[in-house]
Design a protein around this motif. Sequence first.
Motif, PDB file in Angstrom:
ATOM      1  N   GLU A  33     -54.942  83.430 -31.780  1.00 29.78           N
ATOM      2  CA  GLU A  33     -55.748  82.935 -30.722  1.00 29.78           C
ATOM      3  C   GLU A  33     -57.139  84.072 -31.391  1.00 29.78           C
ATOM      4  O   GLU A  33     -57.872  83.256 -31.203  1.00 29.78           O
ATOM      5  N   PHE A  62     -58.973  70.811 -27.300  1.00 32.01           N
ATOM      6  CA  PHE A  62     -58.489  70.630 -28.660  1.00 32.01           C
ATOM      7  C   PHE A  62     -58.178  68.984 -27.613  1.00 32.01           C
ATOM      8  O   PHE A  62     -57.570  68.461 -26.826  1.00 32.01           O
ATOM      9  N   SER A  67     -52.431  69.043 -30.960  1.00 34.04           N
ATOM     10  CA  SER A  67     -53.477  69.823 -31.725  1.00 34.04           C
ATOM     11  C   SER A  67     -53.360  70.899 -31.766  1.00 34.04           C
ATOM     12  O   SER A  67     -53.547  71.845 -32.404  1.00 34.04           O
ATOM     13  N   PRO A  68     -53.171  72.146 -30.460  1.00 29.83           N
ATOM     14  CA  PRO A  68     -52.870  73.149 -30.589  1.00 29.83           C
ATOM     15  C   PRO A  68     -51.360  74.087 -31.438  1.00 29.83           C
ATOM     16  O   PRO A  68     -51.392  74.948 -31.930  1.00 29.83           O
ATOM     17  N   THR A  71     -52.599  73.171 -35.176  1.00 28.08           N
ATOM     18  CA  THR A  71     -54.003  74.100 -35.352  1.00 28.08           C
ATOM     19  C   THR A  71     -53.814  75.550 -35.869  1.00 28.08           C
ATOM     20  O   THR A  71     -53.738  76.718 -36.194  1.00 28.08           O
ATOM     21  N   THR A  72     -52.904  76.079 -34.921  1.00 30.82           N
ATOM     22  CA  THR A  72     -51.762  77.195 -34.932  1.00 30.82           C
ATOM     23  C   THR A  72     -51.525  77.332 -35.727  1.00 30.82           C
ATOM     24  O   THR A  72     -51.601  78.400 -36.662  1.00 30.82           O
TER      25      THR A  72
END
Length: 296
Positions: A33, A62, A67-68, A71-72
């Motif tokens: 984050e 997002f 996506s979260p 992406t992480t």
Amino acid sequence: MPLVEHLRELRNRLSKGLLAIVVVTIVAVFYSEQIMSFLGDSVPKCGKDEVSDGGNCADVVFNTLTSPFTTTIRISLTTGIIVASPVWLYQLWAFIAPGLHKNEKKYTYAFVATAVPLFTAGAYLAYIILPISMKVLISLTPEGSGNLLSLDEVLDFTTRMVLVFGVAFELPLVLVMLNLTGVVTGRRMVGWWRGVVMGVFVFGAVITPTTDPVGMLALAGPIVILYFGAVGFSLINDRRKRRKNPDAELDDDEASDLDLAPESVGSVEPVSAVPGLPEQADSSRASRVNGYDDIT
């Protein structure tokens, strides 16, 4: 070392490099984050009570359900590769170094010691001008329209700009290495300066996504300065080579002067005549020429 031993050593070194990447990636997951916030700071985000209308700000969202997570994982893996680069680069170097000569190792050390600061400087410059680029792009939004930016696109844009600026800053180093290896002379590089300057500015205008001259000048200006620095280094290096090589100024079809006189310390002494060899004992050999047989 036989081939099997080389393959075993390569496997061990690749395992160590991958292990370092995995460890750093796992650690980066817990700070993903903060990393995404750091990379996305270039976007002028809207506040709690601010509405994205026109080109004043943008909302980063997002677009998909996964996506979260993706992406992480991608940000953490990228961080792991970059942060662990000293480990896996050392493992790669330790595998290659035993097969290099001493002068090749010297050039490699010099190349790495210069390439890393140049790439870092280019990446830092890209991060500085990213907010300006983002504002210029968002300012093109017409009134009555809002900006919903995908975080994936923002991170891709940031990564691409950093890589482009970092790699572009390596151009002068490549020219210097070509000059050190004798491929390109400094005089020839001086003759290229008009085309190089024009090409650098065209490259800066094309590769930067903004329509303003700020991004173009920010990329092209330092590269031009570094190019002329590489030209100056090449000219000095060519002059040093000419001082060490007395025949460097000769044309390709011109012969150098040969000094056939033997020299001793401090003076030139004449060479005494070589005494003749004794006559051969056997005068009946058919292969004898001028008093000596064929072996003599």
